[in-house]
Design a protein around this motif. Structure first.
Motif, PDB file in Angstrom:
ATOM      1  N   ALA A 131       0.832  -1.208   0.000  1.00  0.00           N
ATOM      2  CA  ALA A 131       0.000   0.000   0.000  1.00  0.00           C
ATOM      3  C   ALA A 131       0.864   1.255   0.000  1.00  0.00           C
ATOM      4  O   ALA A 131       0.609   2.204  -0.754  1.00  0.00           O
ATOM      5  CB  ALA A 131      -0.919  -0.016   1.218  1.00  0.00           C
ATOM      6  N   TYR A 132       1.893   1.264   0.833  1.00  0.00           N
ATOM      7  CA  TYR A 132       2.791   2.419   0.920  1.00  0.00           C
ATOM      8  C   TYR A 132       3.472   2.664  -0.420  1.00  0.00           C
ATOM      9  O   TYR A 132       3.546   3.804  -0.904  1.00  0.00           O
ATOM     10  CB  TYR A 132       3.823   2.172   2.013  1.00  0.00           C
ATOM     11  CG  TYR A 132       4.709   3.357   2.317  1.00  0.00           C
ATOM     12  CD1 TYR A 132       4.366   4.279   3.306  1.00  0.00           C
ATOM     13  CD2 TYR A 132       5.902   3.560   1.620  1.00  0.00           C
ATOM     14  CE1 TYR A 132       5.183   5.358   3.579  1.00  0.00           C
ATOM     15  CE2 TYR A 132       6.720   4.637   1.892  1.00  0.00           C
ATOM     16  CZ  TYR A 132       6.359   5.531   2.878  1.00  0.00           C
ATOM     17  OH  TYR A 132       7.179   6.608   3.149  1.00  0.00           O
ATOM     18  N   GLY A 134       2.434   1.823  -3.390  1.00  0.00           N
ATOM     19  CA  GLY A 134       1.474   2.296  -4.367  1.00  0.00           C
ATOM     20  C   GLY A 134       1.110   3.759  -4.182  1.00  0.00           C
ATOM     21  O   GLY A 134       1.035   4.527  -5.162  1.00  0.00           O
ATOM     22  N   ILE A 135       0.889   4.160  -2.944  1.00  0.00           N
ATOM     23  CA  ILE A 135       0.540   5.559  -2.674  1.00  0.00           C
ATOM     24  C   ILE A 135       1.681   6.481  -3.109  1.00  0.00           C
ATOM     25  O   ILE A 135       1.455   7.550  -3.703  1.00  0.00           O
ATOM     26  CB  ILE A 135       0.217   5.759  -1.180  1.00  0.00           C
ATOM     27  CG1 ILE A 135      -1.037   4.953  -0.792  1.00  0.00           C
ATOM     28  CG2 ILE A 135       0.034   7.237  -0.851  1.00  0.00           C
ATOM     29  CD1 ILE A 135      -2.290   5.340  -1.534  1.00  0.00           C
ATOM     30  N   ILE A 148      -9.965   3.778  -4.550  1.00  0.00           N
ATOM     31  CA  ILE A 148      -9.361   2.491  -4.222  1.00  0.00           C
ATOM     32  C   ILE A 148     -10.418   1.409  -4.393  1.00  0.00           C
ATOM     33  O   ILE A 148     -11.468   1.445  -3.745  1.00  0.00           O
ATOM     34  CB  ILE A 148      -8.814   2.467  -2.788  1.00  0.00           C
ATOM     35  CG1 ILE A 148      -7.741   3.533  -2.599  1.00  0.00           C
ATOM     36  CG2 ILE A 148      -8.256   1.077  -2.438  1.00  0.00           C
ATOM     37  CD1 ILE A 148      -7.218   3.649  -1.174  1.00  0.00           C
ATOM     38  N   VAL A 155      -4.596  -4.861   1.608  1.00  0.00           N
ATOM     39  CA  VAL A 155      -3.864  -3.751   1.002  1.00  0.00           C
ATOM     40  C   VAL A 155      -4.747  -2.506   0.954  1.00  0.00           C
ATOM     41  O   VAL A 155      -4.281  -1.391   1.220  1.00  0.00           O
ATOM     42  CB  VAL A 155      -3.381  -4.123  -0.410  1.00  0.00           C
ATOM     43  CG1 VAL A 155      -2.659  -2.949  -1.063  1.00  0.00           C
ATOM     44  CG2 VAL A 155      -2.446  -5.326  -0.354  1.00  0.00           C
ATOM     45  N   ALA A 159      -3.899   1.108   2.355  1.00  0.00           N
ATOM     46  CA  ALA A 159      -3.776   2.198   1.396  1.00  0.00           C
ATOM     47  C   ALA A 159      -4.710   3.352   1.748  1.00  0.00           C
ATOM     48  O   ALA A 159      -4.336   4.530   1.628  1.00  0.00           O
ATOM     49  CB  ALA A 159      -4.065   1.696  -0.017  1.00  0.00           C
ATOM     50  N   THR A 160      -5.907   3.020   2.190  1.00  0.00           N
ATOM     51  CA  THR A 160      -6.853   4.063   2.584  1.00  0.00           C
ATOM     52  C   THR A 160      -6.294   4.887   3.736  1.00  0.00           C
ATOM     53  O   THR A 160      -6.308   6.126   3.708  1.00  0.00           O
ATOM     54  CB  THR A 160      -8.200   3.439   2.992  1.00  0.00           C
ATOM     55  OG1 THR A 160      -8.762   2.755   1.869  1.00  0.00           O
ATOM     56  CG2 THR A 160      -9.176   4.504   3.473  1.00  0.00           C
ATOM     57  N   ALA A 163      -3.164   6.978   2.569  1.00  0.00           N
ATOM     58  CA  ALA A 163      -3.578   8.116   1.749  1.00  0.00           C
ATOM     59  C   ALA A 163      -4.193   9.208   2.612  1.00  0.00           C
ATOM     60  O   ALA A 163      -3.891  10.406   2.445  1.00  0.00           O
ATOM     61  CB  ALA A 163      -4.565   7.659   0.678  1.00  0.00           C
ATOM     62  N   PHE A 212      -6.208   3.264  -7.405  1.00  0.00           N
ATOM     63  CA  PHE A 212      -5.391   2.169  -6.864  1.00  0.00           C
ATOM     64  C   PHE A 212      -6.295   0.948  -6.914  1.00  0.00           C
ATOM     65  O   PHE A 212      -7.149   0.748  -6.065  1.00  0.00           O
ATOM     66  CB  PHE A 212      -4.979   2.495  -5.429  1.00  0.00           C
ATOM     67  CG  PHE A 212      -3.849   1.641  -4.879  1.00  0.00           C
ATOM     68  CD1 PHE A 212      -3.614   0.362  -5.336  1.00  0.00           C
ATOM     69  CD2 PHE A 212      -3.026   2.127  -3.883  1.00  0.00           C
ATOM     70  CE1 PHE A 212      -2.584  -0.417  -4.837  1.00  0.00           C
ATOM     71  CE2 PHE A 212      -1.982   1.373  -3.360  1.00  0.00           C
ATOM     72  CZ  PHE A 212      -1.760   0.099  -3.839  1.00  0.00           C
ATOM     73  N   VAL A 250       1.691  -1.983  -9.468  1.00  0.00           N
ATOM     74  CA  VAL A 250       2.350  -1.359  -8.327  1.00  0.00           C
ATOM     75  C   VAL A 250       3.841  -1.695  -8.380  1.00  0.00           C
ATOM     76  O   VAL A 250       4.222  -2.849  -8.555  1.00  0.00           O
ATOM     77  CB  VAL A 250       1.756  -1.864  -6.996  1.00  0.00           C
ATOM     78  CG1 VAL A 250       2.521  -1.279  -5.808  1.00  0.00           C
ATOM     79  CG2 VAL A 250       0.284  -1.505  -6.905  1.00  0.00           C
TER      80      VAL A 250
END
Length: 306
Positions: A131-132, A134-135, A148, A155, A159-160, A163, A212, A250
């Motif tokens: 997640a990190y 990708g952000i 997302i 993930v 990610a939420t 972000a 994402f 990603v």
């Protein structure tokens, strides 16, 4: 001899077994870790079915399950600096995580903050780190809107939160049953299922600045229609569709620096691991079934050591 939960051949759950294996010996750039906790992820059971990178080498069987652990350094290999016996660490093992002992390459091993429980640290190297990455790959500024898909999964949940910690507005696609959970993370929930494209337009009439994707196929396609810049589409689920739409997979950093950053976010209260169930090693099969059958809410962890 130390115990480990393995698959003895490729196939279904019938290929799994709790066995005794020799304690591994660290090679150059590796540390031997006494495992305290191991995270359970969908990739674990997928690997049992033969899932892996195209053209990748077949795994030596029996293969130990698990791709993320936290524990205590028992021995260091040659050319290792920055780690010593007794250090509390977490990272991605090369000899599986559902075990009493495993090997960690120092390149993807980080020191566990004292404030961080082993069970929480063991959830970070796979989903949270993905997640990190990708952000950061999207690089959206504060105030931007990110969509997302699969926001209720491992993930997606991470990610939420990441972000939101960076000031990005999040629209999250997830099942109706996860509405309250997704909204508790600070996202606008959009129910998955037929008619998704229309509901997305209602939630983000001006479009979104990034996508994402963690679902793929038609869900990814519906999400992409809200983008003005196709390059701001990334996926952890469906590379072929993303490529056709102008997006990308990603890009994983796979380094200790990312692990340090996600641990810092947890310590600061900006990222919650959401460990909802723990199992002892001798019930690793039950832990894996919970994830494989889609019944997991939050993260599942196998607690190994004392």
């Amino acid at each position: 001899m130390p115990k480990a939960y393995v698959f003895t051949r490729y196939g279904g759950p019938e290929a799994e077994a709790l066995v005794e294996l020799d304690r591994p010996t660290p090679g150059p750039g590796q540390v031997l870790v006494a495992v305290r906790a191991a995270g359970v992820n969908p990739v674990d059971w997928k690997q049992r079915t033969g899932y892996g990178p195209a053209g990748g080498a077949a795994r030596e069987l029996p293969a130990v399950f698990g791709n993320e652990v936290a524990g205590v350094v028992e021995e260091v290999g040659a050319d290792v600096t920055g780690f010593a016996v007794g250090d509390e660490v977490f990272g991605n093992p090369v000899t599986g995580g559902y075990a009493e002992y495993t090997l960690l390459p120092v390149a993807v091993t980080a020191h566990k903050p004292t404030e961080l429980a082993y069970s929480d640290a063991a959830t970070l190297p796979v989903a949270a780190a993905t997640a990190y990455d990708g952000i950061h790959q999207l690089g959206l500024p504060a105030g931007a809107t990110l969509l997302i898909t699969g926001a209720g999964g491992g993930v997606g949940v991470a990610a939420t939160q990441i972000a939101r910690a960076f000031g990005v507005r999040v629209v999250g696609v997830a099942s109706d049953g996860k509405k309250d959970f997704v909204e508790s993370l600070g996202a606008v929930h959009v129910p998955s299922g037929p008619g998704l494209a229309e509901r997305l337009r209602g939630a983000a009439p001006d479009g979104v600045d990034g996508v994402f994707d963690l679902v793929g196929d038609e869900v990814q396609e519906a999400a992409a229609t809200l983008l003005t810049d196709p390059s701001k589409l990334i996926t952890g689920a469906d590379r072929q569709t993303a490529a056709r739409l102008g997006g990308a997979p990603v890009e994983r950093a796979r380094n200790a620096a990312v692990l340090d950053e996600v641990a810092k976010l947890v310590v600061e209260g900006k990222l919650k691991p959401f460990v909802t169930q723990t199992f002892p090693l001798d019930r690793a099969g039950e832990a894996l079934r919970t994830v494989e059958e889609g019944h997991a809410r939050g993260k599942i962890v196998i607690e190994v050591g004392a």
